[in-house]
Design a protein around this motif. Structure first.
Motif, PDB file in Angstrom:
ATOM      1  N   GLY A 517     -11.857  -5.631  -1.347  1.00 23.13           N
ATOM      2  CA  GLY A 517     -10.622  -5.007  -1.817  1.00 23.13           C
ATOM      3  C   GLY A 517     -10.541  -3.566  -1.355  1.00 23.13           C
ATOM      4  N   ALA A 518     -10.550  -2.628  -2.313  1.00 22.35           N
ATOM      5  CA  ALA A 518     -10.413  -1.212  -1.975  1.00 22.35           C
ATOM      6  C   ALA A 518     -11.767  -0.635  -1.564  1.00 22.35           C
ATOM      7  CB  ALA A 518      -9.867  -0.455  -3.185  1.00 22.35           C
ATOM      8  N   TRP A 519     -11.736   0.230  -0.578  1.00 21.51           N
ATOM      9  CA  TRP A 519     -12.961   0.834  -0.043  1.00 21.51           C
ATOM     10  C   TRP A 519     -13.028   2.301  -0.449  1.00 21.51           C
ATOM     11  CZ3 TRP A 519     -15.961  -1.187   4.489  1.00 21.51           C
ATOM     12  CH2 TRP A 519     -15.674  -2.522   4.750  1.00 21.51           C
ATOM     13  N   GLN A 521     -15.305   5.941   0.031  1.00 18.44           N
ATOM     14  CA  GLN A 521     -16.103   6.504   1.137  1.00 18.44           C
ATOM     15  C   GLN A 521     -17.529   5.980   1.083  1.00 18.44           C
ATOM     16  OE1 GLN A 521     -13.926   8.105  -0.631  1.00 18.44           O
ATOM     17  NE2 GLN A 521     -12.691   9.419   0.676  1.00 18.44           N
ATOM     18  N   ALA A 577     -10.460  -1.514 -14.330  1.00 16.03           N
ATOM     19  CA  ALA A 577      -9.999  -0.445 -13.432  1.00 16.03           C
ATOM     20  C   ALA A 577     -10.837  -0.376 -12.161  1.00 16.03           C
ATOM     21  CB  ALA A 577     -10.039   0.897 -14.163  1.00 16.03           C
ATOM     22  N   LYS A 579     -12.142  -3.019 -10.658  1.00 17.08           N
ATOM     23  CA  LYS A 579     -12.216  -4.352 -10.059  1.00 17.08           C
ATOM     24  C   LYS A 579     -12.003  -4.365  -8.547  1.00 17.08           C
ATOM     25  CE  LYS A 579      -9.031  -7.345  -9.920  1.00 17.08           C
ATOM     26  NZ  LYS A 579      -7.876  -8.222 -10.135  1.00 17.08           N
ATOM     27  N   ASP A 580     -10.988  -3.632  -8.089  1.00 16.85           N
ATOM     28  CA  ASP A 580     -10.669  -3.695  -6.661  1.00 16.85           C
ATOM     29  C   ASP A 580     -11.747  -3.038  -5.801  1.00 16.85           C
ATOM     30  OD1 ASP A 580      -8.278  -5.181  -6.848  1.00 16.85           O
ATOM     31  OD2 ASP A 580      -7.236  -3.405  -7.579  1.00 16.85           O
TER      32      ASP A 580
ATOM     33  N   GLU B   9      -1.876 -12.124 -10.369  1.00 11.62           N
ATOM     34  CA  GLU B   9      -3.065 -11.430 -10.860  1.00 11.62           C
ATOM     35  C   GLU B   9      -2.861  -9.952 -10.569  1.00 11.62           C
ATOM     36  OE1 GLU B   9      -7.228 -12.985 -10.394  1.00 11.62           O
ATOM     37  OE2 GLU B   9      -6.223 -14.011  -8.734  1.00 11.62           O
ATOM     38  N   THR B  10      -3.552  -9.102 -11.308  1.00  5.92           N
ATOM     39  CA  THR B  10      -3.393  -7.670 -11.059  1.00  5.92           C
ATOM     40  C   THR B  10      -4.326  -7.205  -9.948  1.00  5.92           C
ATOM     41  OG1 THR B  10      -2.839  -7.386 -13.374  1.00  5.92           O
ATOM     42  CG2 THR B  10      -3.387  -5.386 -12.142  1.00  5.92           C
ATOM     43  N   SER B  11      -3.733  -6.619  -8.927  1.00  6.41           N
ATOM     44  CA  SER B  11      -4.523  -6.016  -7.857  1.00  6.41           C
ATOM     45  C   SER B  11      -3.919  -4.672  -7.533  1.00  6.41           C
ATOM     46  CB  SER B  11      -4.502  -6.878  -6.600  1.00  6.41           C
ATOM     47  OG  SER B  11      -5.561  -7.785  -6.607  1.00  6.41           O
ATOM     48  N   TYR B  12      -4.768  -3.658  -7.386  1.00  6.07           N
ATOM     49  CA  TYR B  12      -4.291  -2.308  -7.099  1.00  6.07           C
ATOM     50  C   TYR B  12      -3.193  -1.904  -8.082  1.00  6.07           C
ATOM     51  CZ  TYR B  12      -6.707  -3.710  -2.867  1.00  6.07           C
ATOM     52  OH  TYR B  12      -7.642  -4.181  -1.987  1.00  6.07           O
ATOM     53  N   GLY B  13      -3.316  -2.378  -9.314  1.00  5.39           N
ATOM     54  CA  GLY B  13      -2.379  -1.996 -10.361  1.00  5.39           C
ATOM     55  C   GLY B  13      -1.048  -2.726 -10.332  1.00  5.39           C
ATOM     56  N   HIS B  42      -5.354   3.052  -2.481  1.00  9.12           N
ATOM     57  CA  HIS B  42      -6.557   2.388  -1.977  1.00  9.12           C
ATOM     58  C   HIS B  42      -6.546   2.326  -0.461  1.00  9.12           C
ATOM     59  CE1 HIS B  42      -3.516  -0.787  -2.104  1.00  9.12           C
ATOM     60  NE2 HIS B  42      -4.241  -1.453  -1.220  1.00  9.12           N
ATOM     61  N   ARG B  43      -7.702   2.004   0.079  1.00  9.79           N
ATOM     62  CA  ARG B  43      -7.816   1.754   1.520  1.00  9.79           C
ATOM     63  C   ARG B  43      -8.650   0.505   1.684  1.00  9.79           C
ATOM     64  NH1 ARG B  43     -10.986   6.267   0.574  1.00  9.79           N
ATOM     65  NH2 ARG B  43      -9.537   7.774   1.432  1.00  9.79           N
ATOM     66  N   HIS B  44      -8.413  -0.248   2.755  1.00  8.38           N
ATOM     67  CA  HIS B  44      -9.233  -1.421   3.016  1.00  8.38           C
ATOM     68  C   HIS B  44      -9.400  -1.590   4.513  1.00  8.38           C
ATOM     69  CE1 HIS B  44      -5.300  -3.054   3.577  1.00  8.38           C
ATOM     70  NE2 HIS B  44      -5.004  -2.985   2.304  1.00  8.38           N
ATOM     71  N   HIS B  45     -10.213  -2.582   4.867  1.00 10.67           N
ATOM     72  CA  HIS B  45     -10.642  -2.662   6.262  1.00 10.67           C
ATOM     73  C   HIS B  45      -9.692  -3.452   7.144  1.00 10.67           C
ATOM     74  CE1 HIS B  45     -11.866  -6.418   4.515  1.00 10.67           C
ATOM     75  NE2 HIS B  45     -12.131  -6.910   5.709  1.00 10.67           N
ATOM     76  N   PHE B  80      -8.220   1.113   6.951  1.00 14.25           N
ATOM     77  CA  PHE B  80      -8.726   2.271   6.210  1.00 14.25           C
ATOM     78  C   PHE B  80      -7.719   3.387   5.990  1.00 14.25           C
ATOM     79  CE2 PHE B  80     -12.672   0.349   7.898  1.00 14.25           C
ATOM     80  CZ  PHE B  80     -13.221   0.013   6.670  1.00 14.25           C
ATOM     81  N   TYR B 100      -2.096  -9.239   5.673  1.00 11.28           N
ATOM     82  CA  TYR B 100      -3.188  -8.462   6.263  1.00 11.28           C
ATOM     83  C   TYR B 100      -4.063  -9.382   7.098  1.00 11.28           C
ATOM     84  CZ  TYR B 100      -4.855 -10.140   1.746  1.00 11.28           C
ATOM     85  OH  TYR B 100      -5.140 -10.910   0.651  1.00 11.28           O
ATOM     86  N   ALA B 317      -8.712   8.035  -6.686  1.00 10.22           N
ATOM     87  CA  ALA B 317      -8.797   6.870  -5.800  1.00 10.22           C
ATOM     88  C   ALA B 317      -9.052   7.280  -4.358  1.00 10.22           C
ATOM     89  CB  ALA B 317      -7.517   6.044  -5.899  1.00 10.22           C
ATOM     90  N   ARG B 318      -8.471   8.420  -3.933  1.00  9.04           N
ATOM     91  CA  ARG B 318      -8.677   8.761  -2.522  1.00  9.04           C
ATOM     92  C   ARG B 318      -9.795   9.781  -2.310  1.00  9.04           C
ATOM     93  NH1 ARG B 318      -5.739  13.697  -1.456  1.00  9.04           N
ATOM     94  NH2 ARG B 318      -4.034  13.915  -2.929  1.00  9.04           N
ATOM     95  N   VAL B 330     -12.723   6.847 -13.437  1.00 13.44           N
ATOM     96  CA  VAL B 330     -11.821   5.701 -13.563  1.00 13.44           C
ATOM     97  C   VAL B 330     -11.805   5.203 -15.010  1.00 13.44           C
ATOM     98  CG1 VAL B 330     -11.586   3.271 -12.909  1.00 13.44           C
ATOM     99  CG2 VAL B 330     -11.939   5.006 -11.145  1.00 13.44           C
ATOM    100  N   ALA B 334      -8.691   5.056 -17.520  1.00 17.89           N
ATOM    101  CA  ALA B 334      -8.276   3.777 -18.106  1.00 17.89           C
ATOM    102  C   ALA B 334      -8.206   3.872 -19.626  1.00 17.89           C
ATOM    103  CB  ALA B 334      -9.246   2.676 -17.679  1.00 17.89           C
TER     104      ALA B 334
END
Lengths: 659, 659
Positions: A517-519, A521, A577, A579-580, B9-13, B42-45, B80, B100, B317-318, B330, B334
């Motif tokens: 999911g989310a990456w 650093q 929170a 999870k991703d 489902e909940t992903s990235y809120g 978020h970031r992903h690959h 990313f 994606y 998050a970033r 986090v 929450a």
């Protein structure tokens, strides 16, 4: 300004005068090749230009003729292009100016893998079973390299055989009061069983016994070399047994090595690796009882290794071998190569088959050159590697066998003429010691491979022997340390990583691998670290710098980092929170596990295959970068994880006990 | 075929329905943002495309607004790219489809270095000198990072200061029967001396004492936040001392943490890192003698951290921080952020300066936000980092200070409004233990930095502390092990390598470095190995995954490999025939030495600088790849090699003794 030149010095075999160029980033020299002279083949990290000023020459790059050159011709050589220039004239000098530059940030990338590779490990002498020293060197090394190449879809075969005609077989037969044939048969079988137990399959097992091709290769080799004058008759003084009339050579005689002075057998010294002629041993002593040492003159066959010295020098310069093997070869070339006696009066060995030499047999190491050619013919499915210059032939052996492989065999292949693909890759090992001393059958200071393999999984033995494989130097094996390190890694770290992460997956994800999911650093840094360690492990499987030792080091670090990463992130990434991020952690963890399994496969095939099967990647063992993520929603069954039980220290006694 | 969608489902809120695409290499989902909702950054690959189906949104990529979008708009995101989408409507849903793919062989390359970096290490409380635990974490870490960046020509400054207004200063002053000002003055001086001895220079040292800018920043911050309603008055119940009328907060009171139950000081718990309000401590007990605990209602100032929760969530998050700091941030987000009490009735601290609060001082951690801004104004030569979004601000601190840096300070900067460059890089350390237990002044279980540094070179201390720097987890320091490992590496391996190779150079080449000549495959493999280890060491200095531990590991391996390579090759490359190979060996060896020195420089600057000076590279310390070869004919003087004497184990007593 006119550039000044320094006084001449010898470089690459030529008289060279350095140009005094006032720049740090470029250099140059004026070089002179005497009539007929060949420069020493070499490669370097700079780009280079030659400008031919006078004379006529022939240029070879990386072993291939690229053209003839004369005054005004300009040659460009890219970094690391191996090159040599020959003066074609027999009365005029060849003069040229070399200018080189660059190399400020060179990257010597490994050569791409060849399509086909024939891997030879030296055929063992069937005068005893294999101890750990034998296993750790050529045989495990060759098998690891073969497995690696096959993972990369290279058509690689591992070939070895039995070296029946060694004098050592007859010697042990005398000591055991048995027929040498029976001894060879027994030990050859034992050796093959030990390989099988160690997970070392062979693609072909060569035997001189009853093989028509083998005999044909040998007799054709001898007659062709006799015809071309590369084998000659010489009447020389030799050592013999007055009681039987047989020559005393190789294992039948001991004395002071004429080169290093150490105690040496006949024909070659294990210490310094140089050949001798037996008669030149200081204070020779027979090694068998009932022998009465005498000296006589006898007409014998000699192979004129010296006749191909220039070609051998060029081959050695461009071949891949350890610094020690190179040093031996270069020193022998510099000292002037000896001719090698290849026949002895004896009843053990292949008959010379040459009129007038009916009572002589062929020197077993000369025979091996034919054995390798015969094995290639039999193992290569109609496409002999020795006839395919696009393929690669790699020899795995211990240093005491170096000169045979770097000089004698290539000399024979060259002397046969034609376009032979002379082997150019040598993986040379040093010695494995046992608690600080050499393995020794006579002093019962050894551990048999079969003994160890009877008590532990072959993967444990393969990993532990790789960890101490004698690569650049002699290494030491200690059974207690081996047990401790094996248990720490397999039963401790690796099992701990597998078990704890599978349990977490079962508990948190119902056993199904999530999609990343989310990456953060930290995820990216871990991803880089695993790729980094994988790159290091894979480089350790390349033929130059081949080092299972380095591969185990990187892979043990990979397991440690991955487990640490997973444990740290799981401890903290709890709750909805996180999870991703957490599913990225879990996906990265199982990706790292697949990376580990793929890269560990050449060393621990059973364990690695079980891990891949567990991950649902049983059919995707190929090492290709670090692979992709494991398909989402793959259900993992912890029962499929490899069993990695600790070794009991009780085995020490059973394993150490000799015979 | 029509693609089916899984239940939401909940992903990235967001509410997301996975698209059941029958392809393993691509995935997708249908996502819904409720009115005004912001997706979780978020970031992903994978590469990703959004197709907006319904509604209006605003897209931010890597913290920057890139555009507003509506139905039919298509967004592409490279791997990313950090992203978040906000629904701009307050009554309509925003719906989009995300697709994606890729990520089969992603390489998360490290971000390029910024041009300017402001490095903060948390200002220490001047209530004692620094022990090894303090040194190993923020201060040595920040200094290593600063030195690395400066080698890379980044304009990097390291700023810290003295945190005089901590309650702990007053507490220690009471215990030592001295004026708190005198205590602060004394220990601030000691701390600065310890940094100097540890080779930790500061570019600016911030002090609340007598700094007009510091006071101005604080009072302007308070008045602006009062004006904007981000600071509010609340009448609350609090703990106080019946004898003096002062509030009992921070170091003046202890009790059970309302979050984790552990023993906690007022306002924040060292164990779980969460803030408390003092009144919510279980069974509170004053920590100073003569205090009579009471409860009363008092009107105090509160900072409304909760008001910027959405922006904080996006920032966290970033941002770059350890998994544990991220988890705390986090989880606090929450659970709902608390507002933070920022004034207490006391005579120690900065006066609140707000009408009606004349007898209250400002909470010292709120004060620090202003202290950081003031230090930036004073240290940045007219180009404040907080106003330069192209620059980077990095905080180094221990986990117990995490929430201040990841939530409280950013909330204050955000609340101030304007285009503030809110710090996004956090290098968070865990604890260093001493022989398995926490450092403790009261139990005299500690080693003072100045004691150790009085007996050994600072480079030894810096290397040894880097080796056990508590990065992902707590680590242990043991003086005997430290002495042994230091001696093995410096006096043993490093000195052995330098001495033996310099002696060889003197003997064989008159001390002049030769130009590299012919390269064997072994030379190329060694060259690759050094580059590989150098790459690993350099990556350990990047801000994400920052790990002096990993750097020392790679560099110790580099020294071992290089010495082994040199020794093996020198033993064998003898005589004229090996000359052209041997000069490559020698040139590679001294190149590897320069690589080691450049990469070790951030950790052991004195040793590294001496090695570079020895090699004639004193002015070329910049880490730039692995550099070129050392200029030919450079004459090396072995007398210039760094002296690396072993540490005597006698020092153990002197160092361990606590006074």
């Amino acid at each position: 300004m006119l550039i000044k030149k320094s006084p001449p010095e010898t470089s690459y075999g030529m008289a060279c005068r350095t140009l005094q160029i006032p720049l740090s980033e470029a250099g140059g020299s004026e070089c002179v090749l005497e009539p007929c002279q060949l420069s020493v083949f070499h490669r370097h990290h700079e780009s280079e230009i030659f400008v031919i000023v006078r004379g006529r020459g022939r240029l070879d790059v990386d072993g291939r003729h690229v053209g003839d050159v004369g005054p005004g011709d300009v040659i460009f050589l890219r970094p690391f292009a191996g090159h040599a220039l020959r003066n074609l004239s027999d009365d005029e000098r060849l003069e040229f100016v070399a200018l080189y530059w660059g190399g400020q940030d060179v990257h010597a990338a490994p050569a791409p893998l060849p399509d086909r590779v024939l891997i030879f490990s030296t055929p063992p002498t069937p005068n005893g079973d294999l101890h750990l020293g034998h296993l750790s060197g050529p045989y495990l090394g060759a098998d690891i390299y073969r497995r690696y190449l096959r993972q990369k879809n290279v058509d690689a075969i591992h070939v070895t055989g039995r070296d029946d005609n060694q004098t050592y077989v007859k010697r042990i037969a005398r000591m055991e009061s048995r027929a040498p044939e029976a001894v060879a048969e027994d030990y050859a079988r034992s050796i093959r069983e030990t390989w099988a137990k160690a997970g070392i399959p062979l693609d072909f097992f060569s035997s001189p016994k009853g093989s028509v091709i083998y005999r044909e290769q040998l007799s054709s080799m001898i007659s062709r070399l006799l015809d071309s004058g590369m084998i000659v008759e010489k009447t020389v003084e030799e050592l013999y047994d007055r009681n039987t009339g047989f020559s005393l050579h190789e294992g039948y005689v001991k004395g002071g090595c004429p080169h290093c002075g150490c105690s040496s057998d006949g024909n070659a010294c294990e210490q310094c690796g140089r050949p001798n002629d037996c008669i030149d041993l200081a204070d020779p002593v027979p090694t068998l009882p009932g022998v009465e040492l005498g000296r006589r003159r006898l007409c014998k066959l000699y192979f004129r290794m010296s006749a191909v010295a220039p070609q051998l020098a060029e081959l050695v310069a461009r071949s891949n071998m350890s610094a020690r093997a190179r040093a031996l070869s270069v020193a022998m070339l510099a000292d002037g190569l000896p001719d090698i006696c290849i026949s002895h009066r004896s009843d053990w060995g292949m008959p010379a088959g040459v009129p007038g030499f009916e009572d002589q047999v062929i020197y077993v190491w000369f025979e091996m050159a034919a054995g390798y050619l015969a094995a290639d013919l039999q193992a290569s499915s109609g496409r002999p590697f020795f006839a395919d210059p696009g393929s690669s032939i790699v020899h795995f052996y211990g240093f005491d066998n170096a000169y045979y492989h770097t000089l004698l065999f290539p000399a024979i292949y060259m002397a046969l003429g034609g376009d032979v693909n002379v082997p150019g890759d040598h993986v040379v090992n040093e010695l494995l010691f046992l608690r600080g001393e050499k393995f020794s059958t006579s002093r019962r200071h050894l551990i048999w491979g079969r003994k160890l393999l009877a008590h532990i999984p072959s993967d444990y033995a393969r990993w532990g022997l790789s960890r101490v494989r004698p690569e650049l130097r002699n290494e030491d094996f200690d059974l207690d340390r081996f047990i401790e390190q094996t248990n720490t890694f397999f039963a401790g770290r690796l099992a701990g990583w597998l078990t704890s992460t599978l349990a977490h997956l079962a508990q948190q994800y119902g056993g199904m691998i999530p999609e990343p999911g989310a990456w953060s650093q930290q995820h990216m840094a871990f991803h880089q670290e695993v790729r980094y360690l994988a790159e290091g492990a894979e480089r350790a499987y390349q033929v130059s710098g081949f080092s299972p030792q380095a591969a185990t080091r990187r892979l043990e670090e990979l397991v440690e980092r991955a487990h640490e990463f997973f444990a740290t992130h799981c401890r903290h990434e709890t709750g909805a929170a996180a999870k991703d991020h957490h599913r990225t952690t879990v996906a990265l963890n199982f990706w790292a596990m697949a990376v580990f399994a793929r890269l560990a496969m050449p060393i621990v095939p059973e364990t690695a295959q079980r891990i891949l099967a567990l991950l649902g990647l049983g059919d995707q063992a190929g090492i290709d970068g670090t692979g992709g993520f494991i398909q989402r929603d793959r259900q993992l069954d912890p029962a499929m994880a490899p069993s990695l039980p600790p070794i009991s220290s009780d085995i020490a006694e059973a394993v150490s006990c000799v015979d």
